[in-house]
Write an enzyme that holds these catalytic residues in place. Structure first.
Site, PDB file in Angstrom:
ATOM      1  NE  ARG A  99     -12.340   3.211   6.164  1.00 28.19           N
ATOM      2  CZ  ARG A  99     -11.145   2.843   5.694  1.00 28.19           C
ATOM      3  NH1 ARG A  99     -10.206   3.734   5.433  1.00 28.19           N
ATOM      4  NH2 ARG A  99     -10.873   1.557   5.489  1.00 28.19           N
ATOM      5  N   GLY A 145      -7.139   6.030   5.116  1.00 25.01           N
ATOM      6  CA  GLY A 145      -6.579   6.749   3.984  1.00 25.01           C
ATOM      7  C   GLY A 145      -6.970   8.210   4.025  1.00 25.01           C
ATOM      8  CG  ASN A 203      -7.702   1.527   8.198  1.00 21.05           C
ATOM      9  OD1 ASN A 203      -6.826   2.236   8.657  1.00 21.05           O
ATOM     10  ND2 ASN A 203      -7.570   0.859   7.078  1.00 21.05           N
ATOM     11  CE1 TYR A 208      -7.131   4.724  -1.271  1.00 22.77           C
ATOM     12  CE2 TYR A 208      -6.683   2.501  -2.016  1.00 22.77           C
ATOM     13  CZ  TYR A 208      -6.905   3.390  -0.994  1.00 22.77           C
ATOM     14  OH  TYR A 208      -6.923   2.963   0.305  1.00 22.77           O
ATOM     15  CD  GLU A 229      -2.792  -1.217   2.426  1.00 18.30           C
ATOM     16  OE1 GLU A 229      -3.667  -0.343   2.585  1.00 18.30           O
ATOM     17  OE2 GLU A 229      -2.595  -2.131   3.253  1.00 18.30           O
ATOM     18  CD  GLU A 247     -10.925  -3.874   6.773  1.00 17.41           C
ATOM     19  OE1 GLU A 247      -9.953  -3.111   6.695  1.00 17.41           O
ATOM     20  OE2 GLU A 247     -11.004  -4.945   6.152  1.00 17.41           O
ATOM     21  CB  SER A 295      -5.730  -0.820  -0.143  1.00 16.03           C
ATOM     22  OG  SER A 295      -5.314   0.367   0.500  1.00 16.03           O
ATOM     23  CG  ASP A 316     -14.221   0.144   5.955  1.00 17.87           C
ATOM     24  OD1 ASP A 316     -14.450   1.367   5.992  1.00 17.87           O
ATOM     25  OD2 ASP A 316     -13.119  -0.335   5.630  1.00 17.87           O
TER      26      ASP A 316
END
Length: 315
Positions: free
Chosen positions: A261, A282, A278, A222, A17, A276, A153, A263
């Site tokens: 964050r 990002g 994080n 992205y 990443e 999950e 990612s 998800d």
């Protein structure tokens, strides 16, 4: 505020990443400079410890993604230097980065997360891949998601609709980690919920709904224009509030701080299932965390400055 003289943004690293990390670092460094903060971006390399000792910044903002950046390693190193840093402490990073460990923490906290099994590559070799995958399918059914045990990612992640697709999905995931997590697919609306420590309390920002064709994979995340983000998410107010509650509860269950964050999938019935959480979200221009900040009315640069100041005051 007077203690915040300089911020060192760590970005890059050697994980898969790396490119995302560099883009996050650039976006954050530019924002801090626009806010009048002396900010420098650099990689984590063999000169890092020497430079931290010779010219320590006021605070370090780690934006290293993947292994070493999110598994607690860089935080352990920063703890050794005594330099304040933004983000969760090492133990919390380890718990969040390892998907089965995080899922166990969510379950203990009474939060919903898809049923899954975690298996090492050696098990498929020793017990026979065909026999083992048959038992997995009997237990979990279809469709499934196959993921590396750790990583971000969506690298190495596959959506499996038929039994014939499972072997290739396993090979893909095992290319990123020697263990795989095979997880039931929950149908519904995919969201990302940013959490920020505001006035000392973890607070959920408006959920961001992810609207994309097919899998929300690396390219969808992205590539500008590949995904439509709805912020706030198109959810009933009650369900939106529940998504925020769940994200804050996940943040607390893992012992995180400053930012995270989560998800999740919201089912048609309004249940929120965590995929999950994080610890190093990002921060690129197409990342959901900055999108959520904008939806909540926060200036990106001012928010980053606040995180840096908070890290100094809570060292």
């Amino acid at each position: 505020m007077s203690d915040l003289k300089s911020v060192l943004v760590l970005a890059g690293g050697l994980s898969s990443e790396r490119e995302v990390s560099l883009r996050s670092g650039s976006h954050v460094t530019q924002a801090l400079r626009r806010a009048g903060i002396e900010a420098q971006q650099r990689d984590a390399d063999s000169t890092l410890l020497r430079d931290l000792a010779e010219d320590p910044p006021s605070v370090v903002l780690p934006l290293l993604h993947g292994a070493a950046g999110e598994d607690g390693t860089i935080k352990e190193i920063l703890e050794l230097t005594g330099v304040p840093y933004v983000g969760a402490p090492p133990a919390a990073c380890r718990a969040a980065f390892d998907k089965p460990t995080a899922k166990a923490a969510f379950s203990r906290a009474g939060l919903l997360t898809p049923t899954a099994v975690t298996l090492p590559q050696q098990a498929f070799h020793d017990l026979g891949a065909a026999a083992l995958t048959t038992h997995v399918l009997d237990r979990l059914g279809l469709p499934l998601f196959v993921k590396p045990r750790a990583g971000g990612s969506a690298l190495g992640v596959s959506f499996v609709e038929t039994a014939e697709q499972l072997p290739l999905a396993l090979v893909s995931a095992l290319g990123y980690h020697p263990e795989v997590l095979i997880e039931q697919s929950i149908q519904g609306t995919e969201i990302a919920v940013a959490v920020a420590d505001i006035d000392g309390e973890p607070t959920a920002l408006p959920a961001v709904e992810i609207d994309t064709e097919g899998l929300y994979d690396y390219n969808a995340r992205y590539t500008a224009g590949a995904t439509t983000f709805h912020s706030p998410a198109r959810l009933d107010a009650r369900i939106a509030a529940e998504a925020g509650r769940v994200a804050v509860a996940a943040h607390r269950a893992l012992g995180l701080r400053h930012l995270s964050r989560t998800d999740a999938i919201v089912t048609p019935g309004g249940e929120v299932h965590i995929l999950e959480t994080n610890v190093a979200p990002g921060m690129t221009r197409t990342s959901t965390y900055p999108i959520a900040l904008e939806a909540a009315g926060y200036d990106f640069a001012a928010f980053l400055r606040g995180l840096a100041t908070q890290a100094i005051s809570t060292r």
